[in-house]
Design a protein around this motif. Sequence first.
Motif, PDB file in Angstrom:
ATOM      1  N   ARG A  30     -15.861   3.049  -0.335  1.00  0.00           N
ATOM      2  CA  ARG A  30     -16.989   3.453   0.022  1.00  0.00           C
ATOM      3  C   ARG A  30     -17.092   3.731   1.673  1.00  0.00           C
ATOM      4  NH1 ARG A  30     -20.935  -0.078  -4.030  1.00  0.00           N
ATOM      5  NH2 ARG A  30     -20.125   0.546  -5.829  1.00  0.00           N
ATOM      6  N   LEU A  31     -16.347   2.900   2.339  1.00  0.00           N
ATOM      7  CA  LEU A  31     -16.285   3.096   3.699  1.00  0.00           C
ATOM      8  C   LEU A  31     -15.732   4.404   4.209  1.00  0.00           C
ATOM      9  CD1 LEU A  31     -16.981   1.836   6.528  1.00  0.00           C
ATOM     10  CD2 LEU A  31     -14.524   0.926   6.403  1.00  0.00           C
ATOM     11  N   ASP A  32     -14.580   4.769   3.399  1.00  0.00           N
ATOM     12  CA  ASP A  32     -13.589   5.925   3.686  1.00  0.00           C
ATOM     13  C   ASP A  32     -13.183   6.609   1.952  1.00  0.00           C
ATOM     14  OD1 ASP A  32     -11.903   7.925   4.334  1.00  0.00           O
ATOM     15  OD2 ASP A  32     -10.587   6.550   5.402  1.00  0.00           O
ATOM     16  N   ALA A  33     -13.604   7.530   1.601  1.00  0.00           N
ATOM     17  CA  ALA A  33     -13.169   8.066   0.339  1.00  0.00           C
ATOM     18  C   ALA A  33     -11.859   8.469   0.358  1.00  0.00           C
ATOM     19  CB  ALA A  33     -14.143   9.024   0.017  1.00  0.00           C
ATOM     20  N   ALA A  34     -11.322   8.687   1.488  1.00  0.00           N
ATOM     21  CA  ALA A  34      -9.690   8.932   1.621  1.00  0.00           C
ATOM     22  C   ALA A  34      -9.070   7.832   1.832  1.00  0.00           C
ATOM     23  CB  ALA A  34      -9.588  10.127   2.497  1.00  0.00           C
ATOM     24  N   ALA A  35      -9.599   6.718   1.846  1.00  0.00           N
ATOM     25  CA  ALA A  35      -8.733   5.314   2.217  1.00  0.00           C
ATOM     26  C   ALA A  35      -7.547   5.268   1.286  1.00  0.00           C
ATOM     27  CB  ALA A  35      -9.638   4.188   2.192  1.00  0.00           C
ATOM     28  N   PRO A  36      -6.377   4.723   1.594  1.00  0.00           N
ATOM     29  CA  PRO A  36      -5.158   4.444   0.831  1.00  0.00           C
ATOM     30  C   PRO A  36      -5.752   3.536  -0.299  1.00  0.00           C
ATOM     31  CG  PRO A  36      -4.973   3.522   2.968  1.00  0.00           C
ATOM     32  CD  PRO A  36      -6.165   4.368   3.018  1.00  0.00           C
ATOM     33  N   THR A  37      -4.782   3.373  -1.276  1.00  0.00           N
ATOM     34  CA  THR A  37      -4.961   2.595  -2.269  1.00  0.00           C
ATOM     35  C   THR A  37      -3.690   1.553  -2.194  1.00  0.00           C
ATOM     36  OG1 THR A  37      -3.780   3.908  -3.973  1.00  0.00           O
ATOM     37  CG2 THR A  37      -6.329   4.038  -3.898  1.00  0.00           C
ATOM     38  N   ALA A  38      -3.683   0.324  -2.985  1.00  0.00           N
ATOM     39  CA  ALA A  38      -2.689  -0.373  -2.656  1.00  0.00           C
ATOM     40  C   ALA A  38      -1.513   0.094  -3.365  1.00  0.00           C
ATOM     41  CB  ALA A  38      -3.171  -1.678  -3.609  1.00  0.00           C
ATOM     42  N   ARG A  39      -0.277  -0.300  -2.806  1.00  0.00           N
ATOM     43  CA  ARG A  39       1.180   0.248  -3.127  1.00  0.00           C
ATOM     44  C   ARG A  39       1.724  -0.811  -4.058  1.00  0.00           C
ATOM     45  NH1 ARG A  39       6.590  -0.185  -1.044  1.00  0.00           N
ATOM     46  NH2 ARG A  39       5.663  -1.689   0.238  1.00  0.00           N
ATOM     47  N   TYR A  40       2.108  -0.528  -5.257  1.00  0.00           N
ATOM     48  CA  TYR A  40       2.959  -1.578  -6.093  1.00  0.00           C
ATOM     49  C   TYR A  40       4.331  -1.700  -5.520  1.00  0.00           C
ATOM     50  CZ  TYR A  40       5.489  -3.825 -10.192  1.00  0.00           C
ATOM     51  OH  TYR A  40       6.490  -4.593 -10.620  1.00  0.00           O
ATOM     52  N   VAL A  41       4.798  -3.014  -5.199  1.00  0.00           N
ATOM     53  CA  VAL A  41       6.168  -3.314  -4.376  1.00  0.00           C
ATOM     54  C   VAL A  41       7.296  -3.386  -5.475  1.00  0.00           C
ATOM     55  CG1 VAL A  41       4.692  -4.183  -2.533  1.00  0.00           C
ATOM     56  CG2 VAL A  41       5.636  -5.940  -4.086  1.00  0.00           C
ATOM     57  N   GLY A  42       7.109  -3.450  -6.755  1.00  0.00           N
ATOM     58  CA  GLY A  42       8.262  -3.295  -7.610  1.00  0.00           C
ATOM     59  C   GLY A  42       8.489  -4.613  -8.213  1.00  0.00           C
ATOM     60  N   LEU A  43       7.520  -5.614  -7.773  1.00  0.00           N
ATOM     61  CA  LEU A  43       7.673  -6.942  -8.625  1.00  0.00           C
ATOM     62  C   LEU A  43       6.555  -7.468  -9.398  1.00  0.00           C
ATOM     63  CD1 LEU A  43       9.110  -8.662  -5.165  1.00  0.00           C
ATOM     64  CD2 LEU A  43      10.234  -8.452  -7.060  1.00  0.00           C
ATOM     65  N   THR A  44       6.799  -8.043 -10.424  1.00  0.00           N
ATOM     66  CA  THR A  44       5.583  -9.036 -11.087  1.00  0.00           C
ATOM     67  C   THR A  44       5.883 -10.357 -10.668  1.00  0.00           C
ATOM     68  OG1 THR A  44       7.018  -8.942 -12.826  1.00  0.00           O
ATOM     69  CG2 THR A  44       5.589  -7.333 -12.854  1.00  0.00           C
ATOM     70  N   ASN A  45       4.853 -11.119 -10.846  1.00  0.00           N
ATOM     71  CA  ASN A  45       4.713 -12.602 -10.075  1.00  0.00           C
ATOM     72  C   ASN A  45       4.355 -13.417 -11.262  1.00  0.00           C
ATOM     73  OD1 ASN A  45       5.115 -14.530  -8.284  1.00  0.00           O
ATOM     74  ND2 ASN A  45       2.767 -14.435  -7.666  1.00  0.00           N
ATOM     75  N   PHE A  46       4.937 -14.456 -11.500  1.00  0.00           N
ATOM     76  CA  PHE A  46       4.738 -15.709 -12.396  1.00  0.00           C
ATOM     77  C   PHE A  46       4.549 -17.146 -11.575  1.00  0.00           C
ATOM     78  CE2 PHE A  46       6.241 -12.073 -14.668  1.00  0.00           C
ATOM     79  CZ  PHE A  46       5.520 -12.112 -15.741  1.00  0.00           C
ATOM     80  N   GLY A  47       3.611 -17.796 -12.037  1.00  0.00           N
ATOM     81  CA  GLY A  47       3.792 -19.193 -11.290  1.00  0.00           C
ATOM     82  C   GLY A  47       3.364 -20.277 -12.227  1.00  0.00           C
ATOM     83  N   GLY A  48       3.948 -21.331 -11.821  1.00  0.00           N
ATOM     84  CA  GLY A  48       3.749 -22.597 -12.827  1.00  0.00           C
ATOM     85  C   GLY A  48       3.933 -23.776 -12.146  1.00  0.00           C
ATOM     86  N   ILE A  49       3.844 -25.089 -12.953  1.00  0.00           N
ATOM     87  CA  ILE A  49       4.134 -26.262 -12.536  1.00  0.00           C
ATOM     88  C   ILE A  49       4.838 -26.935 -13.691  1.00  0.00           C
ATOM     89  CG2 ILE A  49       1.714 -27.060 -13.397  1.00  0.00           C
ATOM     90  CD1 ILE A  49       1.970 -28.726 -10.974  1.00  0.00           C
ATOM     91  N   THR A  50       5.877 -27.932 -13.256  1.00  0.00           N
ATOM     92  CA  THR A  50       6.351 -28.607 -14.135  1.00  0.00           C
ATOM     93  C   THR A  50       6.312 -30.241 -13.861  1.00  0.00           C
ATOM     94  OG1 THR A  50       8.304 -27.238 -14.372  1.00  0.00           O
ATOM     95  CG2 THR A  50       8.769 -29.461 -15.211  1.00  0.00           C
TER      96      THR A  50
END
Length: 393
Positions: free
Chosen positions: A164-184
């Motif tokens: 809304r500040l800038d209609a031409a603003a860039p969007t986020a770029r997918y860096v090629g990694l998916t992320n998972f997290g957990g605890i044992t």
Amino acid sequence: MRVLVVGGGIAGSAVALAVANLGMQATLVERRGAHDPNEGSWITVAPNGLDALAALGMLDQVRAIGHPTVTNRMYGATGRHLGDVSLGVPLEDGSVALTMKRSALAALLAQAAAEAGAELRFGTRCDAMSDDGHSVSFTLGDGSTLAGDVLVGADGVRSTVRTRLDAAAPTARYVGLTNFGGITPGSRLAAELTPQAWHFVFGRRCFFGAHPLSTGEVVWFANVPRAEITRAERTVTSAERWLAWLGTLASEDAGPAAELLATGRLELAGDNTHDLAHVPTWWRGATVLIGDAAHAPSPSSGQGAAMALEDAVVLSRCLAQDPRRALAAYEQKRRERVEAIVRAGARSSSAKIPGQVGRVVQEAMLRVVFASGLAARSTNAITAHRLAEEVCL
């Protein structure tokens, strides 16, 4: 002065607290409900982030939820030790980086902001915004309107305030990694892994990190190079299936991954990793962006939370010192530093996905980099940053 904040994560809660501490009014709107401090992934806040927390008056409270972390230990897929990198320059009182739940930090900051006098409206949608250059307002989902002097977009990497500040603003770029997290819980590895350290494995099919806690648990994450995970795939895939898949990916690698995955539980599943390198317009009129809405590094940088905390402190000081020039002064103080960190994070992410052939070369190069001290010098240059002497005039 009244500051309106859109977004109730770490950045939004921190800026609400910062301006309230300086005697300004703050109203924060967040579409999700109040934070559950036990949900989601773990992060490590580097010493420069702790410095910002100290400026917010929050360091002692955060120590209570954090686990000291001093070293990143790097290993190859065969178990070869590639080198160690410090988590950065400790504070003058000796404080080192702290590992904690992201949601726990956000909840703590939100609670402190409320206690400092900020108004927090969780579970409230922001439908429209206006900015005439001198004042701002937004319309909430129930049709009511809030007005203020400054609007802060702290609504993350997919920021609606940014567009809304800038209609031409860039969007986020997918860096090629998916992320998972957990605890044992209850793992023998909690006692066998080096204490106060992340153990990183540059595996054949995923990048894995594990951190033993003094509580007898081990927290961990896995970064997997692949196409973005769709909402449909996330919906139909159970935690058990994700864990089994991750276990298969890590099965050929030496190190703790296979055992921790086999006996652990997921806390974060299928998170696509994005960054945001250069946003041309950080502010216009009386609206300004902070945190991931302005500059989202990949998690590889280890600086996302720290940069958001720094932003909150600097912006609040600029508003207090010279409201007329505050937004321009804030950008001038912050842009060069944060964009350099985002670029460094992008390079770190690419090192996690070299491919099968490139991995042998990568391990040899990483051993040279770690032995040369280059990685340590880069980390120290980022984490030695301190806010105490900064002014916005």
